[in-house]
Design an enzyme around this catalytic site. Structure first.
Site, PDB file in Angstrom:
ATOM      1  N   ALA A 309      37.430 -12.949  16.843  1.00 60.78           N
ATOM      2  CA  ALA A 309      36.640 -13.840  15.991  1.00 60.78           C
ATOM      3  C   ALA A 309      35.159 -13.697  16.295  1.00 60.78           C
ATOM      4  O   ALA A 309      34.330 -13.531  15.395  1.00 60.78           O
ATOM      5  CB  ALA A 309      37.087 -15.291  16.178  1.00 60.78           C
ATOM      6  N   GLY A 311      33.796 -11.245  17.764  1.00 58.00           N
ATOM      7  CA  GLY A 311      33.379  -9.880  17.435  1.00 58.00           C
ATOM      8  C   GLY A 311      32.878  -9.801  16.014  1.00 58.00           C
ATOM      9  O   GLY A 311      31.797  -9.266  15.739  1.00 58.00           O
ATOM     10  N   GLU A 315      28.799  -9.506  14.733  1.00 56.42           N
ATOM     11  CA  GLU A 315      28.349  -8.463  13.807  1.00 56.42           C
ATOM     12  C   GLU A 315      27.737  -9.077  12.553  1.00 56.42           C
ATOM     13  O   GLU A 315      26.737  -8.578  12.027  1.00 56.42           O
ATOM     14  CB  GLU A 315      29.534  -7.552  13.457  1.00 56.42           C
ATOM     15  N   ASP A 679      41.464   3.797  -0.523  1.00 54.69           N
ATOM     16  CA  ASP A 679      40.781   4.693   0.415  1.00 54.69           C
ATOM     17  C   ASP A 679      39.459   4.118   0.895  1.00 54.69           C
ATOM     18  O   ASP A 679      38.988   4.480   1.972  1.00 54.69           O
ATOM     19  CB  ASP A 679      40.529   6.049  -0.256  1.00 54.69           C
ATOM     20  N   CYS A1137      39.540 -24.878  -5.210  1.00 58.03           N
ATOM     21  CA  CYS A1137      39.932 -24.580  -3.832  1.00 58.03           C
ATOM     22  C   CYS A1137      39.532 -25.727  -2.910  1.00 58.03           C
ATOM     23  O   CYS A1137      40.085 -26.813  -3.014  1.00 58.03           O
ATOM     24  CB  CYS A1137      39.354 -23.238  -3.386  1.00 58.03           C
ATOM     25  N   HIS A1262      40.733 -19.260  -7.706  1.00 56.69           N
ATOM     26  CA  HIS A1262      39.283 -19.104  -7.860  1.00 56.69           C
ATOM     27  C   HIS A1262      38.904 -18.402  -9.163  1.00 56.69           C
ATOM     28  O   HIS A1262      38.714 -17.177  -9.181  1.00 56.69           O
ATOM     29  CB  HIS A1262      38.717 -18.290  -6.695  1.00 56.69           C
ATOM     30  N   GLU A1264      36.012 -18.546 -10.570  1.00 56.74           N
ATOM     31  CA  GLU A1264      34.606 -18.127 -10.475  1.00 56.74           C
ATOM     32  C   GLU A1264      34.454 -16.769  -9.798  1.00 56.74           C
ATOM     33  O   GLU A1264      33.423 -16.105  -9.962  1.00 56.74           O
ATOM     34  CB  GLU A1264      33.788 -19.189  -9.720  1.00 56.74           C
TER      35      GLU A1264
END
EC number: 6.3.5.3
Length: 1297
Positions: A309, A311, A315, A679, A1137, A1262, A1264
């Site tokens: 988490a 990590g 970033e 890919d 949501c 969702h 939107e």
């Protein structure tokens, strides 16, 4: 004062069954177990009766389960003593926003009550507690009252010194061990010399700060070292060879090697965000692309969930702290671990090799680690669109003879892309007197020494230091900080941020010196200005802890009031802790003790520390050829399809939100059957453009056990073949991140690392025109431990992970692996960049037969690889490819099978033209790709391949068939004949087994059966309305736009795409934070409509949407304001949501909602990110007007979407009143409760409700995020710009006239 509130049962039936299964494995004499939540309220004074009732109501959340009176022996699991959980931070925020200001802190625990049939032994008690708690994150007490220890406060501790003036080197060497500093001998010499010259002893804070700032983790000493290999001095350092790629190809790079992330040129598009008046608008501007990839290996080995988490969180902060502030956009995550050894799922290549007790098992890492990475990305609001997963653990004959190679120390890769304004790419100057600020959460005594700890081989640091280096995640806080950064960069030239860095390894001890040093200044700081949640922390603990979700910034004094106002609106904590000085000195004052824990010249801290010299020897490997004598094709395929590097990875994908931002154009899931074979990942550059960004991963780490350079070359090449089928253009547009993992000091590995870096930095990348402007290294990939008196070790292969990033011209042209049956006759072609060599060394085939082989695949011809990319680009531009899939792990046979899985079809293949060795042809992992081409386009395709020198490498394979059969022949001899559905099931077994261990096994079984069903029709769409009809045109022509409040609370993350959908429908979309309503900056009486947006308000603490709703219901002014709005006859309201969950909790003040249910934890007990089909019902809802009878796909992303009613009559009443607006349906178009067509288990598939007058609607999916056709994971080809769900927003505009 402590008050304890009992909560609901903590474990569902299947969680209890899982727990009992573990107890039975341990032969524990447990008769019964009951577990319930306990809430601990630390109070400043006694609550009134009204306040107590309010707090009790606040703590009532989650699914309704029958409680029981506890009995038996009690074990209470609480947050780790001495820490504050992220749950507590958010729950306390909610309490304060509900005016419960006597609550100092709320914490939560779980009380387990056990009945035993005999007394437990001490060993059995240890086994029991191991099953119910994580010692890295939690503590155990034996009664609820003992949890009071959580709230104990201690007096501040002073700093200490190390007496080097008397003890010299010996004193510092001792401190090096006890503090876990990981200082080298020459660094100890350096420190003794400099502090002796200063005439004083260093403080523990100064030593710790030096160790973190100069650790291998932070300073990359090996990559900057001078090298001698086999007695010969090398011309360049590793870093210089990486920089050579930029020197040779600087094209399109705007920032490299000097910031938290690299930046390359992007596209000119309309960025959509609110101006200072709060209205969302498009801003046409150059929108550049930033990229970063990190690793977080050591913390993930010690405690997988928080390790992974934080990590991802670290970033994300790197991206946000690029330039003068940027916006993270989409992420990637990857894992390499040793063999999984799943219980009751043994695999023939797995051996149960041992591991040290202090690190997590590979299985635990792959259960908890991905959940941690996904949870952070989800809650922050960044889609995770790309990843890889590899297992390796084998005793092999490699460069040091026979030894165990594997990933006991795992790789946890975290990376992504973001966007940045042109004017903010370069950081500003820091003027003298600039205010130095910490933005984010308070300091806590966690995550100490992570930089130094991760720089040691696993096993070198003490276990208590490993314990101290575990971090804690709070993504909702990081989201608040990012909102502050967004508000700042959105001001353009008025951006108050002059300089910004994230706080990562080493905490403030690394971040603040880095900030002022990069700005050419010194700094003077006051320790006690730093926000702290634990008063007893020492100066070292305050300055050096790695509490997450923090940034350091420089802001000019005149812009400070603006910055403060932004932070207060977003409820983001911050503290001005110092200012920049002319003198290059770092001074940390402590007003409590009236001393200076730090007073150090900057040139000692970050100056010319001794340069490392690596004097190493190379090694050669001589391994036998792969023994093929006992390998049968069918059995080999079955094994390979179960190998994690090849097997289906749905269990790693659907836990992660892949639609947030509304700018995802290609996620992992492909086609109507949502098969995870993409890919590459692709995003749109904005909400109004088809320009975009793409990213891919390449890695072939087992190859390094035979050939270091080939492994690196293949990683680069695979990143190119993975990204080749999207519309990029010039190969120089592609920029790479290189992440290097090695066991430095292990025989042959150092020289191998040099060989690998040289192979791509000096040779391959310059030849291809590729640049590596960013990367990371982790040089301690060896695990050592003692076991029964023997020294044991497991060493990872040299591992280079390449991530490729590129600007995309037109995201719609991306080609996927899905074989097409709707395009007439077609042919499958193989482009074989391996030129028929068909080498099998270090392949998946070798691995599943516990072999290595001798010669691996490699890049055969660089110019042909470049020609291949250019040819694919031409074919993509001309739209001549129906499907594309590169050859990689598992070889050609897997490439073809995955394409058939995605197309839900059969294939008939003849390999006669590909070589004589069947296994070599089918299982080699040479570079290449399979393309599907219309027969009518074959001539044109062959012409392009001829133009690029590839026609002699292009072989026709066969055809696609409209059945459930995969057949592979050599001329007339059948090599394989198998049902596709059977192979699809084998490929899915790994995901099935992991889901059964981790999630609700009933749900896992239902999904597994669906995947094997040859009659599954997949996703489809049927609309009862004209998608392209502009029903809003008459109203927009009036020239006036209704105002809609785009309502958000802290933690909401879907407001941008929501605003864009309403803006397109003809609304003035206004950014309204709940703090605006609380402070009177906005009032709902000024709006025609409101929409409560999706995300994680308060991190879903106290029930998803519950905390948000209760902060309204328990605040008289807000309650009255919302009630008045809902009772007006000229307003509309929508909740999506998290907003759906919130409005369902406000039902008591919304007319016509007496039979609404509330939304609780999904049946799977897991966050579900899916594309589901829904059917629109005939209701009075103005939102769904004219849509009844339609069915279409929609994005689903939630953890608590299952509707729960107080009694069955509510459901019957909703049906009788026609208030069920939408239901999940299966591929046969029937409402369903079967998973995953119904991703949350709601009764009768209910997923949207209307109130009785039709003006208020709530829905869990969702719309939107998919209002543009291009942002649907799959959609019919006749859809143009608008997606099916744009009609919902248009209906709202029509309804308001």
């Amino acid at each position: 004062m402590l008050h304890i509130f009992r909560g609901t049962p903590a474990l569902s039936n299947f969680r209890l069954n899982q727990l009992f299964s573990g107890f039975q494995q341990d032969n524990l004499p447990i008769v019964s177990c009951y577990a319930e939540f306990l809430h601990f309220a630390h109070l400043s004074e006694a609550l009134t009766e009204i306040e107590r009732e309010k707090l009790e109501e606040l703590l009532r959340y989650g699914p309704t389960q029958k409680s029981q009176e506890p009995y038996g022996e009690c074990f209470v699991v609480i947050p780790r003593i001495g820490t504050i959980s992220s749950w507590a931070s958010k729950a306390t925020d909610i309490a304060h926003n509900c005016d419960l200001n006597k609550v100092l802190r709320l914490e939560r625990g779980i009380a387990y009550y056990f009945k035993f049939n005999r007394t437990l032994t001490a060993e059995e008690e240890q086994q029991l507690v191991f099953r119910i708690y994580d010692p890295m994150m939690e503590s155990i007490v034996r009664s609820p009252q003992e949890a009071a220890v959580l709230f104990e406060q201690h007096d501040p501790k002073p700093f200490t010194t190390v007496d080097i003036l008397t003890g010299g080197h010996v004193a510092l060497e001792k401190a090096n061990v006890t503090l876990g500093l990981a200082l080298a001998k020459d660094e100890i010499d350096y420190l003794v010399e400099n502090f002796t010259a200063l005439g004083r002893n260093p403080t523990d804070v100064e030593l710790y700060m030096f160790a973190q700032a100069n650790s291998e983790h932070c300073r990359h000493k090996i990559f900057n070292a001078d090298w001698i290999i086999d007695g010969k001095k090398q011309d360049k350092s590793l870093f210089k060879m990486i920089k050579n790629t930029f020197e040779k190809t600087p094209d399109y790079v705007l920032s490299a090697y000097k910031d938290n992330a690299a930046v390359m040129e992007g596209s000119k598009v309309g960025r959509f965000f609110p101006d200072q008046d709060g209205q969302y608008r498009y801003h046409q501007e150059d929108t550049h692309i930033l990229m970063k990839v990190e690793t977080h290996n050591h913390p993930t080995a010690i405690s997988p969930f928080p390790g992974a988490a934080t990590g991802s969180g670290g970033e994300i902060r790197d991206e946000g702290a690029t330039g003068r502030g940027a916006k993270p956009k989409a992420g990637l995550v990857g894992f390499s671990v040793s063999n999984l050894c799943i219980p009751n799922f043994p695999q023939p290549w797995e051996n149960a090799l041992s591991k040290p007790s202090r690190i997590a098992s590979a299985l635990d890492i792959m259960i908890e680690g991905p959940l941690g990475g996904a949870a952070f990305n989800n809650e922050f609001g960044r889609p995770a669109l790309l990843g890889y997963f590899r297992t390796y653990e084998e005793k092999v004959n490699s460069f040091n003879g026979e030894e165990v190679r594997g990933y006991h120390k795992p790789i946890m890769l975290a990376g992504g892309i973001g966007n940045i304004r042109h004017e903010h790419v370069q950081k500003g100057e820091i003027p003298v007197g600039a205010k130095l600020i910490v933005l984010g959460g308070a300091a806590m005594n966690i995550g100490l020494g992570g930089g130094a700890a991760s720089s040691m081989a696993s096993g070198k640091s003490k276990e208590d230091l490993d314990f101290a280096s575990v971090q804690r995640d709070n993504p909702e806080m990081e989201r608040r900080c990012q909102e502050v950064i967004d508000r700042c960069w959105q001001l353009g030239s008025e951006n108050p941020i002059l300089f910004i860095h994230d706080v990562g390894a080493g905490g403030l001890s690394n971040a603040m010196p880095e900030l002022v040093h990069d700005g050419g200044r010194g700094g003077r700081f006051e320790l006690r200005k730093i926000l702290c949640d634990e008063k007893g922390m020492s100066p070292l603990e305050i300055w050096c802890n790695e509490s997450q979700e923090r940034y350091v910034l420089a802001v000019s004094p005149e812009k400070l009031p603006l910055f403060e106002a932004i932070c207060q609106r977003e409820r983001a904590s911050f503290a001005v802790i110092g200012e920049a000085t002319e003198q290059q000195q770092l001074t940390l004052q402590d007003s409590h003790f009236n001393n200076n824990p730090i007073d150090l010249p900057m040139n000692i801290l970050l100056g010319k520390t001794p340069k490392m010299i690596r004097d190493v020897k190379s090694a050669k490997v001589n391994n036998p050829q792969l023994d093929q004598s006992m390998i049968q094709i069918k059995e080999a395929l079955f094994r390979v399809l179960r190998l994690p590097a090849v097997a289906e990875k749905t269990f790693l994908i659907t836990i992660g939100d892949r639609s947030v931002t509304g700018m995802v154009a290609r996620d992992q899931m492909v086609g109507p059957w949502q098969v995870p074979v993409a890919d590459c990942a692709v995003t749109t550059a904005s909400l109004d453009s088809y320009h975009g960004e793409a990213m891919s991963i390449g890695e072939r780490t087992p190859v390094a056990l035979l050939d270091f350079a080939a492994s690196a070359r293949l990683a680069v090449a695979e990143s190119i073949t993975n990204i080749a089928a999207t519309d990029i253009g010039d190969i120089r547009r592609i920029k790479l991140s290189a992440n290097w993992m090695a066991a430095a000091g292990h025989g042959g590995e150092d020289a191998g690392l040099y060989e690998a870096v040289k192979a791509i930095g000096e040779e391959l990348c310059p030849q291809l025109g590729l640049t590596i402007p960013v990367g990371k290294d982790s040089m301690s990939m060896k695990t050592t431990w003692q076991e029964e008196g023997y020294q044991k070790s497991v060493t990872a292969p040299l591992s280079v992970i390449i991530s490729a990033f590129a600007r995309v011209e037109d995201v719609r042209k991306t080609v996927t692996p899905q074989l097409r049956m709707d395009k007439g006759d077609s042919r499958l072609l193989l482009i074989d960049l391996g030129e028929g060599k068909n080498r099998l060394g270090a392949t998946a085939l070798a691995q599943v037969y516990k072999q290595l082989g001798d010669v691996p695949a490699d890049v055969v011809n660089v110019s042909l690889l470049k020609g291949f990319f250019n040819a694919m680009q031409a074919l993509v531009k001309q739209e001549k490819l129906l499907a594309y899939h590169d050859r990689s792990d598992g070889g050609l046979i897997v490439t073809l099978a995955e394409m058939a899985f995605a197309g839900h079809c059969g294939i008939s293949i003849d390999i006669s033209a590909l070589g004589d060795n069947d296994l070599g042809v089918l299982f080699n992992e040479e570079l290449g790709a399979v393309i599907q081409v219309k027969e009518s386009d074959l001539k044109a395709v062959r012409a392009v391949l001829t133009e690029h020198g590839l026609i002699h490498l292009t072989k026709e394979l066969g055809i696609v068939t409209a059945d459930d059969h995969i057949e592979i022949t050599r001329s007339t001899r059948v090599l394989l004949s198998e049902k596709r559905s059977v192979l699809r099931g084998i490929w899915a077994e790994l995901t099935h087994q992991m889901q059964r261990l981790r999630d609700n096994p009933d749900c896992a079984d239902q999904e597994f059966e669906m995947k094997k069903d040859p009659n599954d029709k997949g996703l489809s769409a049927y609309l009862t309305y004209d998608l392209n009809e502009k029903i809003t045109a008459p109203y927009i022509q009036k020239g006036t736009k209704p105002r809609i409040a785009i309502l958000r609370e802290q933690g909401v993350n879907s407001h941008y795409e929501m605003a864009a959908a309403f803006d397109r429908a003809g609304f003035n979309a206004i950014d309204v934070h709940m703090s605006d309503l609380q402070k009177g900056r906005h009032h709902l009486q000024d709006f025609n409509a409101l929409v409560a947006c999706g995300g994680f308000s308060y991190g879903d603490v106290l029930g998803a949407g519950g905390g948000w709703a209760k902060s309204i219901l328990f605040n008289t002014a807000l309650r009255d304001q919302f009630s008045a709005f809902f009772h007006r006859q000229d307003t509309l309201a929508l909740g999506v949501c998290n907003g759906c969950q919130m409005l369902s909790n406000l039902a008591e003040i919304i007319p016509g909602t007496e039979n609404w249910g509330r939304f609780v934890r999904n049946k799977s007990e897991r966050f579900e990110a899916r594309v589901a089909m829904v059917r629109i019902n005939n209701t009075h809802s103005v939102w769904f007007d004219g849509m009844a009878g339609s069915h279409m796909p929609i994005a689903v992303s939630h953890g608590e979407g299952r509707i729960e009613f107080k009694h069955d009559q509510q459901l019957q009443a909703l049906k009788a009143q026609n208030l069920i607006a939408a239901q999940y349906i299966d591929s046969q178009l029937n409402p369903t409760e079967i998973y995953p067509a119904n991703p949350n288990g709601s009764a009768e598939g209910i997923t949207a409700l209307s109130n009785s007058n039709g003006r208020v609607a709530i829905m869990m999916p969702h719309p939107e995020r998919v209002f543009r056709a291009v942002n649907n994971s799959w959609y019919p080809e006749n859809w143009q710009e608008d997606g099916a769900w744009m009609r919902l927003f248009q209906n709202a505009r029509v309804a308001l006239g």
